[in-house]
Design a protein around this motif. Structure first.
Motif, PDB file in Angstrom:
ATOM      1  N   GLY A 135       0.801  -1.527   0.188  1.00  0.00           N
ATOM      2  CA  GLY A 135      -0.094  -0.349   0.165  1.00  0.00           C
ATOM      3  C   GLY A 135       0.947   1.131   0.021  1.00  0.00           C
ATOM      4  N   GLY A 136       0.297   2.228  -1.272  1.00  0.00           N
ATOM      5  CA  GLY A 136       1.238   3.462  -0.974  1.00  0.00           C
ATOM      6  C   GLY A 136       0.577   4.893  -1.251  1.00  0.00           C
ATOM      7  N   GLY A 137      -0.568   4.457   0.177  1.00  0.00           N
ATOM      8  CA  GLY A 137      -1.341   5.765   1.345  1.00  0.00           C
ATOM      9  C   GLY A 137      -0.900   6.313   2.541  1.00  0.00           C
TER      10      GLY A 137
ATOM     11  N   ALA B 150      -0.221   5.944   4.561  1.00  0.00           N
ATOM     12  CA  ALA B 150       0.664   5.210   5.666  1.00  0.00           C
ATOM     13  C   ALA B 150       1.601   4.364   5.249  1.00  0.00           C
ATOM     14  CB  ALA B 150      -0.728   4.430   6.198  1.00  0.00           C
TER      15      ALA B 150
ATOM     16  N   SER C 256      -1.035   0.183  -5.773  1.00  0.00           N
ATOM     17  CA  SER C 256      -1.662   0.477  -6.735  1.00  0.00           C
ATOM     18  C   SER C 256      -2.880   1.352  -7.347  1.00  0.00           C
ATOM     19  CB  SER C 256      -2.475  -0.314  -6.877  1.00  0.00           C
ATOM     20  OG  SER C 256      -3.620  -1.106  -7.999  1.00  0.00           O
TER      21      SER C 256
ATOM     22  N   GLY D   8      -6.030   3.624  -6.159  1.00  0.00           N
ATOM     23  CA  GLY D   8      -5.372   4.857  -5.601  1.00  0.00           C
ATOM     24  C   GLY D   8      -5.598   4.808  -4.019  1.00  0.00           C
TER      25      GLY D   8
ATOM     26  N   VAL E   2      -6.797   6.873  -0.186  1.00  0.00           N
ATOM     27  CA  VAL E   2      -8.358   7.083   0.828  1.00  0.00           C
ATOM     28  C   VAL E   2      -8.376   9.539  -0.467  1.00  0.00           C
ATOM     29  CG1 VAL E   2      -7.046   8.074   2.755  1.00  0.00           C
ATOM     30  CG2 VAL E   2      -9.502   7.435   2.133  1.00  0.00           C
TER      31      VAL E   2
ATOM     32  N   VAL F 252      -7.237  11.657   1.945  1.00  0.00           N
ATOM     33  CA  VAL F 252      -8.175  12.515   2.909  1.00  0.00           C
ATOM     34  C   VAL F 252      -7.000  12.467   3.671  1.00  0.00           C
ATOM     35  CG1 VAL F 252     -10.281  13.083   2.209  1.00  0.00           C
ATOM     36  CG2 VAL F 252      -9.763  10.857   3.420  1.00  0.00           C
ATOM     37  N   GLY F 253      -7.347  13.091   4.752  1.00  0.00           N
ATOM     38  CA  GLY F 253      -5.926  13.037   5.516  1.00  0.00           C
ATOM     39  C   GLY F 253      -4.779  14.583   5.617  1.00  0.00           C
TER      40      GLY F 253
ATOM     41  N   SER G 107      -5.427  17.130   7.556  1.00  0.00           N
ATOM     42  CA  SER G 107      -4.817  18.036   9.503  1.00  0.00           C
ATOM     43  C   SER G 107      -3.610  16.623  10.346  1.00  0.00           C
ATOM     44  CB  SER G 107      -6.220  17.919  10.407  1.00  0.00           C
ATOM     45  OG  SER G 107      -6.250  19.205  10.877  1.00  0.00           O
TER      46      SER G 107
ATOM     47  N   ILE H  64      -2.371  -5.907  -6.424  1.00  0.00           N
ATOM     48  CA  ILE H  64      -1.876  -7.532  -5.080  1.00  0.00           C
ATOM     49  C   ILE H  64      -3.204  -9.189  -5.200  1.00  0.00           C
ATOM     50  CG2 ILE H  64      -1.830  -8.440  -2.344  1.00  0.00           C
ATOM     51  CD1 ILE H  64      -0.418  -5.451  -2.176  1.00  0.00           C
TER      52      ILE H  64
ATOM     53  N   ARG I 138      -9.438  -2.213   3.730  1.00  0.00           N
ATOM     54  CA  ARG I 138      -9.679  -3.298   3.320  1.00  0.00           C
ATOM     55  C   ARG I 138      -8.518  -4.610   4.331  1.00  0.00           C
ATOM     56  NH1 ARG I 138      -8.198  -0.221  -1.211  1.00  0.00           N
ATOM     57  NH2 ARG I 138      -9.698  -0.874  -2.392  1.00  0.00           N
TER      58      ARG I 138
ATOM     59  N   LEU J  17      -4.903   3.586   8.147  1.00  0.00           N
ATOM     60  CA  LEU J  17      -6.309   2.670   8.198  1.00  0.00           C
ATOM     61  C   LEU J  17      -7.167   1.241   8.118  1.00  0.00           C
ATOM     62  CD1 LEU J  17      -7.955   5.138   5.314  1.00  0.00           C
ATOM     63  CD2 LEU J  17      -8.256   5.455   8.037  1.00  0.00           C
TER      64      LEU J  17
ATOM     65  N   PHE K  56      -9.826   3.121  12.605  1.00  0.00           N
ATOM     66  CA  PHE K  56      -9.899   4.213  12.493  1.00  0.00           C
ATOM     67  C   PHE K  56     -11.007   5.025  13.227  1.00  0.00           C
ATOM     68  CE2 PHE K  56     -12.300   7.405   9.425  1.00  0.00           C
ATOM     69  CZ  PHE K  56     -11.022   8.893   9.946  1.00  0.00           C
TER      70      PHE K  56
ATOM     71  N   SER L 123      -5.668  10.791  13.242  1.00  0.00           N
ATOM     72  CA  SER L 123      -5.335   8.779  12.340  1.00  0.00           C
ATOM     73  C   SER L 123      -4.224   8.928  12.202  1.00  0.00           C
ATOM     74  CB  SER L 123      -6.055   8.697  11.413  1.00  0.00           C
ATOM     75  OG  SER L 123      -5.867   7.434  10.899  1.00  0.00           O
ATOM     76  N   ILE L 124      -3.362   9.680  11.512  1.00  0.00           N
ATOM     77  CA  ILE L 124      -2.068  10.830  10.722  1.00  0.00           C
ATOM     78  C   ILE L 124      -1.111   9.877  12.327  1.00  0.00           C
ATOM     79  CG2 ILE L 124      -0.298  11.438   9.974  1.00  0.00           C
ATOM     80  CD1 ILE L 124      -2.553  12.559   7.911  1.00  0.00           C
TER      81      ILE L 124
END
Ligand SMILES: Cc1cc2nc3c(=O)[nH]c(=O)nc-3n(C[C@H](O)[C@H](O)[C@H](O)COP(=O)(O)OP(=O)(O)OC[C@H]3O[C@@H](n4cnc5c(N)ncnc54)[C@H](O)[C@@H]3O)c2cc1C
Length: 495
Positions: A13-15, A17, A40, A44, A46, A48-49, A51, A180, A215, A328, A332, A340-341
């Motif tokens: 995952g490349g968000g 996190a 991927s 894509g 999420v 957002v995130g 603040s 994946i 997920r 996530l 959350f 969260s961050i």
């Protein structure tokens, strides 16, 4: 005994996190590890995130980032707190700032002096004794090596990922683009061996970091670690997110404006505002949510609003076998208070400290999970506080959240404050006494009593001390440039 068993780290995952984990691991333990990140573009992030809380500065230091460079690259602005509007009652406004209020003594916290002054008919607003709060109110900001201001950032989430990716690639992290489609596990103990991509490529590893978002492809999909749902306390489960244009200078705070079935966030960046209408599907339909968003936002929409579904809660175990979930995928709470961050940063820090060089053991994962549980439960209580302590009775939503029984741990804090004015920060807890205090008082919860330390002073001495404190803060704020002027000089984002 000295051989290293865990060397190949695979970040799925490349968000935010995923890139945050890869950046910190490569920066701190890079020479000892081979790090691959799989993401991927088709799926894509999420998106957002945006603040943060002040621990973001500690994390940046861990990555050795230059603040001005980081801010220019992510269109960032400074954040001194959150402006809560319509929470205690429609028309109310208070700022939950990151600052310390007044001066405490070994006998007790400053607010007991202030409560004594109020009882004697003077003292003004509690916020008059907080530098960050007064600076936020007046849209002023300044920082340098000696600055006492405690602050965080508003950032563009997509630019943040891109920026960290550049740092990771400089440190030798290998990025693999692909979906994946399978997670291979060892037959004897269920440990993850490899990720299989749609292209057929197989990515083997010793430690897998699941940053695949809600997920939880590895921790949930492969390892079957369940999720504890906190919807009974925190029923918000949807957000319509949209970016808008702005032609006013950014305020150094996030806005959280309550509406009849949730709240709207407003996150000012250098060239746009991030907005999101958070609501509960039990009390508002998606269509009504969209209409509510359109009514509340200011400025032109720059993209189509996007509906995000979520569920408040946490993974039963963030670390299971040789898989550590972050972001996530691990849980959350909801976006209120932007935690969260922060939780990703703390979890990464913990992982760096507990890194399983000699293999993943239950003792290591138990330690990691116990610390994570302890932290998230306290954050949950702080968020629930905002919904419970309100006098709003104007909609079924507010009736529901106001009257829902709170967790015992929060009930104790509320009783303590109501009876005696006492507030505490538990060990390892993110939110400090002044955070609890600002939200409780800001949402109309008044204590019936307070510590008598203020009565040890003659009233005139107390009045003089408070006047001096207030005056010092007011003149310090007056000397600061505006937030916009400071950004223009310090970290302007390229057009
Ligand atoms: C409405 C909302 C508002 C929020 N606001 C804030 C806030 O203001 N402050 C804050 O601190 N936090 C906030 N958060 C939380 C914050 O957005 C996340 O903590 C942060 O973005 C990290 O997300 P992530 O990286 O875990 O997941 P994502 O951004 O969803 O990334 C998941 C990654 O996994 C990849 N992936 C998934 N499946 C596959 C697959 N099969 N193959 C390959 N790759 C895959 C995706 O492509 C993506 O790269 C908010 C969250 C929500 C839902």
């Amino acid at each position: 005994m000295n051989g290293q068993v865990v060397k190949r780290v695979v970040v799925a995952g490349g968000g935010s996190a995923g890139w945050m984990a890869a950046a910190a691991l490569s920066r701190q333990l890079g020479p000892l590890l081979d790090i691959v990140l799989v993401e991927s573009d088709e799926i894509g992030t999420v998106g957002v995130g945006e603040s943060t809380v002040p621990t973001a500065r500690t994390f940046n230091a861990l990555l050795n980032l230059d603040e001005a460079e980081f801010m220019a690259a992510t269109q960032a602005t400074f954040k001194l707190g959150i402006s809560f509007e319509n929470w205690g009652e429609i028309g109310d406004r208070y700022i939950h700032s990151f600052g310390q209020i007044g001066k405490s003594t070994w006998l007790g916290h400053f607010h007991h002096f202030w409560l004594q002054a109020k009882a004697q008919g003077f003292g003004g607003d509690l916020g008059d004794y907080c530098l960050e709060l007064k600076a936020a109110e007046q849209h002023r900001f300044h920082t340098d090596d000696n600055s006492p201001l405690n602050y965080a950032y508003h950032i563009d989430a997509t630019l943040y990922g891109r920026y960290l990716r550049g740092k990771c690639e400089d440190k030798g992290v290998r990025r693999v683009e692909g979906k994946i489609v399978d997670v291979r596990q060892r037959s004897d103990d269920g440990f993850i061996e490899a990720l299989v991509l749609e292209s057929g490529e197989v990515i083997e590893g010793d430690l897998f970091i699941d940053c695949t978002g809600f997920r939880g492809l590895l921790i949930n999909g492969a390892l079957g670690v369940g999720f504890e749902d906190w919807g009974r306390w925190l029923p918000n489960d949807r957000a319509w997110a949209v970016q808008t244009s702005t032609d006013v200078g950014p305020g150094p705070y996030t806005r959280a404006i309550a509406h009849k079935a949730g709240w709207l966030w407003g996150i000012p960046l250098q060239r746009r505002v991030g907005n999101g209408l958070v609501f509960s599907s039990q009390f508002m339909s998606d269509e009504d949510g969209l209409r509510q968003l359109e009514q509340m936002i200011e400025g032109e929409m720059l993209i189509d609003p996007k509906l995000i579904r979520f569920c408040a809660g946490r993974r039963h175990k963030a670390w299971s076998k040789n898989c550590v979930s972050l972001g996530l995928a691990a849980g959350f709470i909801e976006p209120l208070e932007s935690t969260s961050i922060h939780m990703i940063m703390i979890a990464i820090h913990r992982l760096l400290q507990l890194f399983p060089f000699q293999g993943c053991t239950e003792a290591l994962s138990d330690r990691f999970n116990n610390l994570a549980d302890d932290e998230i439960l306290k954050i949950r209580d702080f968020i629930v506080l905002h919904y419970n302590v309100t006098e709003r009775t104007d909609s079924p939503y507010w009736d529901h959240v106001r009257t829902t029984e709170v967790p015992d741990t929060l009930a104790h804090r509320l009783a303590l404050f109501r009876e005696s004015g006492h507030v505490f920060q538990a060990p390892g807890e993110l939110f400090q006494v002044d955070s609890w205090l600002q939200v409780m008082l800001g949402q109309r919860l008044q204590p019936r009593a307070h510590h008598h330390m203020g009565r040890l002073m003659p009233p005139e001495q107390l009045r003089g001390a408070l006047t001096d404190l207030k005056g010092n803060i007011a003149s310090a704020v007056e000397r600061m440039p505006t937030h916009q002027a400071f950004i223009d000089r310090y970290c302007p984002s390229p057009a």
